[in-house]
Design a protein around this motif. Structure first.
Motif, mmCIF file in Angstrom:
data_model
loop_
_atom_site.group_PDB
_atom_site.id
_atom_site.type_symbol
_atom_site.label_atom_id
_atom_site.label_comp_id
_atom_site.label_asym_id
_atom_site.label_seq_id
_atom_site.Cartn_x
_atom_site.Cartn_y
_atom_site.Cartn_z
ATOM 1 N N TYR A 54 0.828 -1.204 0.000
ATOM 2 C CA TYR A 54 0.000 0.000 0.000
ATOM 3 C C TYR A 54 0.867 1.262 0.000
ATOM 4 N N PHE A 55 1.996 1.210 0.650
ATOM 5 C CA PHE A 55 2.866 2.379 0.736
ATOM 6 C C PHE A 55 3.664 2.597 -0.550
ATOM 7 N N CYS A 56 4.070 1.501 -1.209
ATOM 8 C CA CYS A 56 4.976 1.618 -2.354
ATOM 9 C C CYS A 56 4.302 1.409 -3.698
ATOM 10 N N ILE A 57 3.371 0.465 -3.794
ATOM 11 C CA ILE A 57 2.907 0.001 -5.107
ATOM 12 C C ILE A 57 1.431 0.280 -5.334
ATOM 13 N N GLU A 58 0.574 -0.298 -4.488
ATOM 14 C CA GLU A 58 -0.856 -0.344 -4.761
ATOM 15 C C GLU A 58 -1.578 0.804 -4.072
ATOM 16 N N SER A 59 -2.704 1.190 -4.661
ATOM 17 C CA SER A 59 -3.549 2.222 -4.060
ATOM 18 C C SER A 59 -4.484 1.562 -3.057
ATOM 19 N N GLN A 60 -4.618 2.166 -1.898
ATOM 20 C CA GLN A 60 -5.387 1.560 -0.813
ATOM 21 C C GLN A 60 -6.851 1.988 -0.835
ATOM 22 N N ASP A 61 -7.114 3.251 -1.004
ATOM 23 C CA ASP A 61 -8.471 3.774 -0.890
ATOM 24 C C ASP A 61 -8.865 4.459 -2.188
ATOM 25 N N GLY A 62 -9.737 3.806 -2.949
ATOM 26 C CA GLY A 62 -10.365 4.448 -4.086
ATOM 27 C C GLY A 62 -9.425 5.114 -5.064
ATOM 28 N N GLY A 63 -8.361 4.447 -5.467
ATOM 29 C CA GLY A 63 -7.478 5.004 -6.484
ATOM 30 C C GLY A 63 -6.489 6.028 -5.979
ATOM 31 N N THR A 64 -6.272 6.117 -4.679
ATOM 32 C CA THR A 64 -5.291 7.067 -4.151
ATOM 33 C C THR A 64 -3.884 6.637 -4.548
ATOM 34 N N VAL A 65 -3.084 7.590 -4.977
ATOM 35 C CA VAL A 65 -1.705 7.289 -5.363
ATOM 36 C C VAL A 65 -0.921 6.869 -4.121
ATOM 37 N N PRO A 66 -0.105 5.806 -4.189
ATOM 38 C CA PRO A 66 0.669 5.391 -3.020
ATOM 39 C C PRO A 66 1.527 6.520 -2.475
ATOM 40 N N ALA A 67 1.703 6.505 -1.156
ATOM 41 C CA ALA A 67 2.410 7.602 -0.482
ATOM 42 C C ALA A 67 3.836 7.755 -0.988
ATOM 43 N N LEU A 68 4.533 6.638 -1.246
ATOM 44 C CA LEU A 68 5.927 6.738 -1.683
ATOM 45 C C LEU A 68 6.027 7.434 -3.044
ATOM 46 N N LYS A 69 5.095 7.178 -3.943
ATOM 47 C CA LYS A 69 5.126 7.840 -5.247
ATOM 48 C C LYS A 69 4.854 9.340 -5.095
ATOM 49 N N GLN A 70 3.991 9.728 -4.155
ATOM 50 C CA GLN A 70 3.765 11.149 -3.921
ATOM 51 C C GLN A 70 5.023 11.816 -3.360
#
Length: 633
Positions: A389-405
């Motif tokens: 969830y932090f690096c790859i996949e979106s957790q909530d409704g298409g949110t960009v992962p935190a690491l990519k932000q």
């Protein structure tokens, strides 16, 4: 009928047994005479004839009687023979002979095992001397030949296409480069390749021998290696060599070998690590060079998320984790190992030297605490699910992962990140408690990323309360990327804004413009809930005064794009926005596409260039409709 056939077969069997028994009874005296005379050859023939006869009578297989007869089985056979012939046999003598035969077979098996152990030891010693760290690709040479002329050329440099500079992810087209120091006049004629793994489907090694082709230049190699090929389900391997660089003083030459893999999409390793061995073979079988690749994953899907998943899997495998356990979401990973993966990802994407976990300022512990809360750190470990969830996949409704932000913010402000002015991810409440708790003076500011949206930069500063100047509060101003697209614009905006009373050190690193924009300070107390509204209000006021924001975009490529390719792209994206055209042109410039190589592009190549889906569809359609050089002629 079947019954009649069975009766005829039984009758023939009875006749054959009767005739054999009569012949054996007639030759009984001759057999005993050979036993007394000690004729071993005759004795062995007698035993074989007796066993064949008894096998027919008792229904046993002849081969099993000759090679797999135990003590009880032999005793039963000789009892049956006594009932036919009518003469008792010395079973003890045959039993002793059978025991001796078993001892001889055991000694033979032991000798074979010793020979195998010696061969394995020779292979390990040869691999250790070559520095390969793994099994050889060819069987070991005899000791006489090895002592005579066994030589191995030294690999000077080895290059492989690493995803984010750390993971070997093999997609549809991959190149390995091996620079070898050879003797003058030597050149490898073939390259042996072996792919092996502890997991399916490569638990049985995949081996291939590739003939080496000669190229005069690197441009010729790129043209030949990317020539159009027939798409099939079989991987295509190619090998090339360049002209050597000769060192006459040392009597050596340095030559580069390139190994190219055109992989079908269905041919993959199922997200399991694979080790690839390369061995260059010369005319002399005793001369070679060897190279072992880093752990690799062969993808069956070229989507970006699978690249990210392969990157995380290979990173954890190098740290000692079982690849099958990594696939389970509840697998726990140490906090230090998670930071290692995150640091490698940030370095690969941004190219910055500063790591995500570096202690560059006194606020670094607050940044680390925010990361712990993002991944739900518990008892020194993090689950694989939270890492995804932090690096790859979106957790909530298409949110960009935190690491990519976080990485997108670092790419916009690399200087601020490297110098530590951008401290990291810190929540508004945490920084307010810190600034007010330590009684920082008015004008103290902290440049940080927001906790819930790290792609946005926020300036938290100590400001006087407009209603009571003796009191202070912490003001949070979110700076839009349209206002400050890079480090220079960011510092100019902060230094010239009358909203903040900037301290002297910040003024020294900023080039404040001569004319200060009339963005007046707020008249009311502002909390974090009004950050976005306040920022939008300031932007609207700036637009009214004629301020023109810069549109965000990727960094300019380090090399120019071919004018013919640029003109063609402008025609293709004539009806699209300039941002899409600029992004695609940067991708083509990074891939070094020229007017000559434009005709060789395929849909798989566009996917490897990481072009988004919609522009990629337009390009594929335009490439199929574009006439080739042959059609033009």
């Amino acid at each position: 009928s079947a019954e009649g056939e069975r009766e005829r077969r039984d009758n023939r069997r009875i006749d054959r047994v009767a005739s054999t028994a009569i012949a054996t009874a007639q030759n009984r005296r001759a057999v005993r005479g050979r036993e007394v005379a000690g004729d071993e050859r005759g004795n062995s023939r007698r035993v074989r004839a007796q066993r064949k006869l008894l096998g027919i009578m008792s229904g046993f297989d002849e081969n099993s009687l000759l090679f797999n007869d135990g003590d009880l089985q032999s005793q039963h056979l000789f009892q049956a023979y006594e009932s036919i012939v009518g003469q008792p046999q010395q079973y003890g003598t045959i039993q002793q002979q059978h025991a001796q035969l078993q001892q001889q077979q055991a000694l033979l098996v032991q000798q074979q095992q010793q020979q195998q152990q010696q061969q394995q030891q020779q292979q390990q010693q040869a691999a250790a001397a070559a520095g390969a760290g793994g099994p050889l690709l060819a069987p070991p040479m005899p000791a006489a030949q090895a002592a005579d002329a066994c030589r191995q050329f030294r690999v000077v440099r080895y290059e492989e296409q690493l995803f984010l500079s750390h993971a070997l992810v093999v997609a549809t087209y991959t190149v390995w480069k091996v620079v070898v120091e050879e003797e003058l006049g030597m050149q490898a004629e073939n390259v042996f390749v072996a792919l092996q793994s502890d997991y399916e489907p490569f638990n049985e090694p995949h081996t291939v021998t590739i003939p080496v082709n000669h190229c005069n230049s690197m441009a010729e190699f790129e043209t030949l290696s990317k020539a159009r090929r027939i798409i099939n389900d079989i991987p295509t391997w190619k090998a090339y060599r360049l002209a050597p660089e000769v060192d006459h003083q040392r009597g050596l030459q340095v030559r580069m070998y390139m190994i190219v893999l055109s992989k079908p999409q269905k041919w993959g390793s199922q997200m399991m690590p694979v080790t690839i061995y390369f061995r260059g073979a010369y005319g002399n079988p005793n001369i070679s060079w060897e190279q072992k690749s880093s752990p690799a994953i062969l993808l069956t899907n070229s989507a970006s998320k699978w690249y990210e998943k392969a990157f995380m899997t290979l990173g954890l495998v190098k740290l000692g984790y079982n690849p099958k356990q990594i696939c389970k979401p509840d697998t726990e990973v140490k906090w230090e190992d998670f930071l290692t993966i995150a640091n490698q990802h940030v370095q690969g994407v941004t190219g910055c030297k500063r790591l995500l976990s570096d202690n560059v300022s006194y606020l670094a512990p607050l940044h680390i605490d925010s990361l712990m809360r993002m991944v739900q750190f518990d008892k020194g470990k993090v689950t694989v699910k939270r890492i995804r969830y932090f690096c790859i996949e979106s957790q909530d409704g298409g949110t960009v992962p935190a690491l990519k932000q976080i990485e997108s913010t670092i790419q916009r402000y690399p200087e601020s990140w490297e110098t530590g002015r951008l401290v990291g991810v810190i929540g508004s409440s945490v920084i307010s408690q810190y600034l007010m708790g330590h009684e920082h003076p008015v004008g103290t500011l902290v440049l940080r990323m927001q906790f819930h949206s790290p792609s946005e930069v926020c300036v938290s500063s100590v400001q006087p309360d407009p209603r009571n100047p003796e009191r202070t509060f912490v003001d949070h101003l979110t700076i839009s990327q349209h206002v400050a697209p890079n480090d220079r614009k960011l510092f100019e905006y902060i230094a010239s804004s009358p909203i903040h009373k900037v301290m002297l050190p910040m003024q020294q690193v900023c080039d404040a413009p001569g004319v200060t924009p009339s963005l007046g300070p707020s008249k009311t107390y502002r909390t974090t809930n009004h950050e976005l509204q306040r920022t939008n209000h300031l932007l609207m006021q700036a637009f009214k005064e004629g301020f023109q924001p810069m549109s965000p975009g990727p960094p300019a490529p380090s090399h120019n794009l071919d004018p013919v390719v640029a003109q063609w792209l402008q025609e293709v994206f004539m009806r699209d926005s300039p941002a899409v055209l600029e992004e695609v042109m940067d991708k083509f410039a990074a891939a070094r596409v020229t007017a000559h190589t434009l005709e060789l592009l395929e849909p798989d190549d566009l996917r490897e260039m990481e072009i988004p889906l919609a522009p990629r569809k337009l390009l594929a359609k335009a490439l199929s409709a574009r006439p080739t050089a042959m059609d033009t002629n």
